[in-house]
Each structure stands twice: as C-alpha cells, then as structure tokens.
Design an enzyme around this catalytic site. Sequence first.
Site, mmCIF file in Angstrom:
data_model
loop_
_atom_site.group_PDB
_atom_site.id
_atom_site.type_symbol
_atom_site.label_atom_id
_atom_site.label_comp_id
_atom_site.label_asym_id
_atom_site.label_seq_id
_atom_site.Cartn_x
_atom_site.Cartn_y
_atom_site.Cartn_z
ATOM 1 N N ASP A 79 -2.150 6.862 6.218
ATOM 2 C CA ASP A 79 -3.077 5.809 5.553
ATOM 3 C C ASP A 79 -3.223 4.969 6.840
ATOM 4 O O ASP A 79 -2.822 4.082 7.204
ATOM 5 C CB ASP A 79 -2.396 4.860 4.512
ATOM 6 C CG ASP A 79 -3.400 3.797 3.882
ATOM 7 O OD1 ASP A 79 -4.414 3.721 4.709
ATOM 8 O OD2 ASP A 79 -3.181 3.261 2.951
ATOM 9 N N LYS B 25 -13.450 -1.178 6.436
ATOM 10 C CA LYS B 25 -12.914 -1.948 7.353
ATOM 11 C C LYS B 25 -13.673 -1.880 8.870
ATOM 12 O O LYS B 25 -14.803 -2.237 9.063
ATOM 13 C CB LYS B 25 -11.526 -2.107 7.457
ATOM 14 C CG LYS B 25 -10.890 -2.440 6.248
ATOM 15 C CD LYS B 25 -9.309 -2.375 6.115
ATOM 16 C CE LYS B 25 -8.674 -2.255 4.771
ATOM 17 N NZ LYS B 25 -9.038 -3.231 3.883
ATOM 18 N N TRP C 110 0.747 -1.208 -0.027
ATOM 19 C CA TRP C 110 -0.188 0.207 -0.111
ATOM 20 C C TRP C 110 0.775 1.186 -0.082
ATOM 21 O O TRP C 110 0.441 2.396 -0.810
ATOM 22 C CB TRP C 110 -0.947 0.041 1.169
ATOM 23 C CG TRP C 110 -1.770 -0.793 1.056
ATOM 24 C CD1 TRP C 110 -1.867 -2.190 1.807
ATOM 25 C CD2 TRP C 110 -2.953 -1.338 0.342
ATOM 26 N NE1 TRP C 110 -3.002 -3.060 1.370
ATOM 27 C CE2 TRP C 110 -3.652 -2.797 0.334
ATOM 28 C CE3 TRP C 110 -3.337 -0.855 -1.181
ATOM 29 C CZ2 TRP C 110 -4.607 -2.981 -0.415
ATOM 30 C CZ3 TRP C 110 -4.299 -1.269 -2.008
ATOM 31 C CH2 TRP C 110 -4.864 -2.362 -1.561
HETATM 32 N N1 PMP Z 1 -4.510 1.319 2.317
HETATM 33 C C1 PMP Z 1 -4.497 0.014 2.814
HETATM 34 C C2 PMP Z 1 -3.652 -0.169 4.146
HETATM 35 C C3 PMP Z 1 -5.400 -0.936 2.469
HETATM 36 O O1 PMP Z 1 -5.474 -1.905 3.253
HETATM 37 C C4 PMP Z 1 -6.361 -0.703 1.548
HETATM 38 C C5 PMP Z 1 -7.317 -1.684 1.022
HETATM 39 N N2 PMP Z 1 -7.455 -2.879 1.540
HETATM 40 C C6 PMP Z 1 -6.120 0.401 0.539
HETATM 41 C C7 PMP Z 1 -5.277 1.435 0.977
HETATM 42 C C8 PMP Z 1 -6.888 0.687 -0.418
HETATM 43 O O2 PMP Z 1 -8.203 1.014 -0.141
HETATM 44 P P1 PMP Z 1 -9.356 1.006 -1.262
HETATM 45 O O3 PMP Z 1 -9.341 -0.033 -2.178
HETATM 46 O O4 PMP Z 1 -10.700 1.369 -0.713
HETATM 47 O O5 PMP Z 1 -8.840 2.329 -2.248
#
Ligand code: PMP
Length: 356
Positions: A167, A191, A99
């Site tokens: 994040d 989540k 991420w």
């Molecule tokens: N950052 C983290 C730490 C995540 O776990 C996730 C999705 N699991 C995201 C970003 C991306 O989120 P989204 O798919 O809702 O854009």
Amino acid sequence: MKKYNFYAGPAILPAAVIEQLAQGVLNFNGSGLSVAEISHRSSDFTHVMQESRRLVREILQVPDTHEVLFITGGSTHHFAMIPMNFLAKKAAYINTGHWSNKAVEYAQCYGNAEIVASSQDAQFSYIPQNMNIPQDADYCYLTSNNTIYGTQFQQYPACGAVPLVADMCSDIFSKRIDVAQFALIHASAQKNLGAAGTSLVIIDREWAQRNKPRPIPEIFDYAAHIAKASVLNTAAVLSVYSCYLTLQWIAARGLAVIEQDNIAKAAYLYHFLDNSSLFTPRIQGKENRSLMNVVFDIKNPDLEATCLQYAQQHDIVGIKGYKTVGGFRASLYNAMDMEGVQHLVEVLQSFEQKNA
Ligand code: PMP
C-alpha cells in the site's frame, strides 16, 4: 490569501495542476465541453487514460512484466480486492498500524491473514526489522508509509519467492522505487497523484492472470481490468484527468529531484522538532520516520488547541493529528515546497517564543 495546506489527504496539489484542472472543467482541450461531461470512451479521454498509464511507466520505470491500471475507488478497495484475487491458504501481513490493520481485517473475510511482524508493542512507532516471511504465504503485505503514525519503510523486506504487495497510498511518487520488487502496488490518487476518486495499481501481469482462489465478480478481478485497458466500467474521468496533469508535473520535475526535495523538506522540519523546547517529534528513531507525514506533539498539551488556532491565523491548514492519535501532523507531499515548510517552522518557532 495563500494557504499552506498540510492536510494528509485529500491533500495539496501543485498550483499549476489546479489551474489546468479548473480550465479542463470549464473547457476541455478547447472542445467546448467540460472534462466532467465527456464519455470515458471518447478519443479525448482515451488519450488521457493511455497517457496517464504511460507516464506512470516512464516515471517509475515500470518493467514490461507489470501493468499499470487506474481503478475507481481508493486504497481501501484494494484491501478487499487483494485477498479476493490472491488469498488461497494464507497471507502474511506486516502490521504498522491502522491501515495495515484494516487490510488484515478485510483479508480475514477471505482466509487466513497472519500478522508476521508488528510494531503494536510500541504504539506503532517503528518499522519492524528482520522479519521471517513464511515461504508458504500467498503474498506478503505491507503499508510503505503509515500516514497516521508517521512511519515509513526505508527498505522493503526480502520476501524470497513470496509476492510482495504494498500500500503506497501516501508515498507513491515521493521517491524512486524498484517496481520489480513488488507483485502489486496500490495507491489512492488523493495524495501525491491527484484528486480523490481513482486509485493507481501496478501489478505483475502473470500474477494477476493466475487462476483465482474463488469466483469473483469481474469488477473486482485485476485481470479483467487489464483486459479492458482500465476502462472496464465508467472511469472517474475528473480524477484520472487530475492524475494525468500531476503526472506531467512530476515527469517535468523528475522523480530524483522530487526525492531530494522531499528529503530536504522533512530534514528541515525534523531538525526544528528535535531541537525545540516546546515541540517533539512522535517518532524518535530516525530510521523509522516518514518523510511524508511528520507527526509531532507539544510538550505542554494545554497549549495544543491554542497552537492550532495560532497556526490557522497564520494560514496553516490541516496540521491537527489523526483523531485516534492526537497531536499534530504536517504532511509534506510533493506539492508542498520548502517555502511552505519554512513558513510552518517559523510559525511554530514564534509560538514557542511566545510561550517560553
Ligand atoms: N492506506 C493509507 C496508507 C492511507 O493513508 C489511506 C488514506 N489516507 C488509505 C489506505 C485509504 O485510502 P482511501 O480512503 O482512499 O481508500
């Protein structure tokens, strides 16, 4: 038949929230309308949005310097919006895997995104320590909990005068935090917060309102979202409503209690994994372990598929590890209670005994 939902996201929501949400979909507040078919500018929805923002403030004790926003989309959108709004010369990124890597990739479309610390040398199995954050960076960016690798910051780095951006997609509302430490926090709803569709942003107002390093369309401008009280365009009404219900559930339980429960749940599962003859936790260093996403392996990989099947037969859903890292992952978000974690451990234990 009760299912034990360990999906990483979209993830388990409190049963009471699901029931209220279902009721709201059928007949919202006795209005005869579904929450999915009301105007985002109606007084009913305005109340939901305002209350959701207020509840976030109350639960996290957000200081007056910061704004709370709901913006349609996920954390991924903020990977792009953050550099658009704030990356002028250079930004400092802490890379704890997937991420944060993605966030770096997006930022590089706009300027110099420098990786100032990384745990790539050990398959992202730890949280880098003792970092030197360059004081000329426009901001420093981290992923507080890596959902895929199962690592989590226990303390956040001291960044001096550099604004800290986090994040918190997968650990927001799992514990108390000091919001004042951060210039910006973003988190997809999916989540600990609600149904996917909207994202939560907590942002330092002054920082958001600074001159932009480039012209950007209004919809990507945090200051414009502040000016329009989070309804710059059509809000994701159903998703925001689910957040509103979950926030009420969190406020009623209290974040300190939730935090203690999360510590106990994770300790219970890690204790089993640390002492198991068949399973082993992926993250060995206790100080690096995520309390939200417990990643683990089976010592005999030939048994992996059978174990997943066995778990499924015992009503356990969503423990297959992320596709690029394999193994198992049990996500222990707020709505997963201790009884659910005990059930998981019992099932893994009985699989272990059968395969001893
Ligand atoms: N950052 C983290 C730490 C995540 O776990 C996730 C999705 N699991 C995201 C970003 C991306 O989120 P989204 O798919 O809702 O854009």
